[in-house]
Design a protein around this motif. Sequence first.
Motif, PDB file in Angstrom:
ATOM      1  N   SER A 166      44.564  44.486  40.518  1.00  0.00           N
ATOM      2  CA  SER A 166      44.145  43.134  40.877  1.00  0.00           C
ATOM      3  C   SER A 166      44.119  42.252  39.632  1.00  0.00           C
ATOM      4  CB  SER A 166      42.758  43.161  41.509  1.00  0.00           C
ATOM      5  OG  SER A 166      41.782  43.557  40.544  1.00  0.00           O
ATOM      6  N   ASP A 167      44.078  40.936  39.834  1.00  0.00           N
ATOM      7  CA  ASP A 167      43.978  39.998  38.708  1.00  0.00           C
ATOM      8  C   ASP A 167      42.737  40.294  37.871  1.00  0.00           C
ATOM      9  OD1 ASP A 167      46.271  38.761  39.563  1.00  0.00           O
ATOM     10  OD2 ASP A 167      45.235  37.078  40.521  1.00  0.00           O
ATOM     11  N   LYS A 168      41.643  40.639  38.539  1.00  0.00           N
ATOM     12  CA  LYS A 168      40.396  40.930  37.835  1.00  0.00           C
ATOM     13  C   LYS A 168      40.538  42.178  36.973  1.00  0.00           C
ATOM     14  CE  LYS A 168      35.456  41.803  38.611  1.00  0.00           C
ATOM     15  NZ  LYS A 168      34.393  41.985  39.647  1.00  0.00           N
ATOM     16  N   GLU A 169      41.206  43.214  37.495  1.00  0.00           N
ATOM     17  CA  GLU A 169      41.390  44.448  36.729  1.00  0.00           C
ATOM     18  C   GLU A 169      42.302  44.214  35.529  1.00  0.00           C
ATOM     19  OE1 GLU A 169      41.054  48.018  40.026  1.00  0.00           O
ATOM     20  OE2 GLU A 169      42.781  46.660  40.127  1.00  0.00           O
TER      21      GLU A 169
ATOM     22  N   GLU B  32      40.461  42.406  32.755  1.00  0.00           N
ATOM     23  CA  GLU B  32      39.597  43.315  31.993  1.00  0.00           C
ATOM     24  C   GLU B  32      40.407  44.089  30.962  1.00  0.00           C
ATOM     25  OE1 GLU B  32      36.014  44.932  30.815  1.00  0.00           O
ATOM     26  OE2 GLU B  32      36.386  43.282  32.233  1.00  0.00           O
TER      27      GLU B  32
END
Length: 289
Positions: free
Chosen positions: A58-61, A64
Amino acid sequence: MQFVLYILLYPILWLISILPFRLLYLLSDFIYLLIYHVIGYRKKTVRENLALALPHLSDKERLEIEKKSFHYLCDMFLEMAKTMTISKSEINKRYVFTNIETYLDLEKKGKSIALMCAHYASYEWAISMNHHINFIGYGIYKKIANKYFDKLVKDIRSKFKAVLITTKETKPTIEYNAKNNILGVYGFASDQTPRRSDNMYWNTFLGNETPIHTGAETLAKRYDMNVIFLKSRRIKRGYYEASFEVLTEDVKSVPDYKISEEFMRKVEQQIYDAPEFYLWTHKRWKHKK
């Protein structure tokens, strides 16, 4: 101008190199905030690379991983500066070879060795292997434009008994050593994009079609060298482990490009295991067919 730049920067690098590791990493934390949050150094390139390499996340992963990779990049460059003054006992404690006997057994075969590795997890500290081996260790590098910094890098490496040769010097050096029965191990960091040419060999890397370096395989076949892979991983901040995996002891029997392809698969696995320790700041997929 080159000398002026060297005179200005050398004292700073030396002062960084004598910092205790605790202070070194505090400085790294500060530089990370500056580089990532203020300057945004190559953030776009890293973001594009991660999107191409890790589309299943995902974009969030990926964000990070992006932050962790920049944080580690700062650690790595300060660790490189630390190499100027680090002691033999200290670097051997912090960069541990878990199966050095695998490499030493290959030396007993009586052939020179092509060592393939990636720009991953403190690849710079891999030069400490020269403390443990019998062959002459050659590190292949791209010559630095500033001749004073180029000499500094060579002087640092020589402290670890490593001989630095430029990419242009690689073939003549190997050819001379082969003719004079001088056994050596040649370190190839073969995971970056080669220069564009009409005879590029294309394969996939992290799911994307890309040209790959085949120089290590070509030279190993031409001069009948054994081939070994160096796999590194970070245990914790400032501590690494490295292991050796033999790719072939009969290089001439291996089909063309198979060694290069196997190397790329091993690099991929390193990255999938912990992508934040790879050097994402270079454009890895800049060439298209």
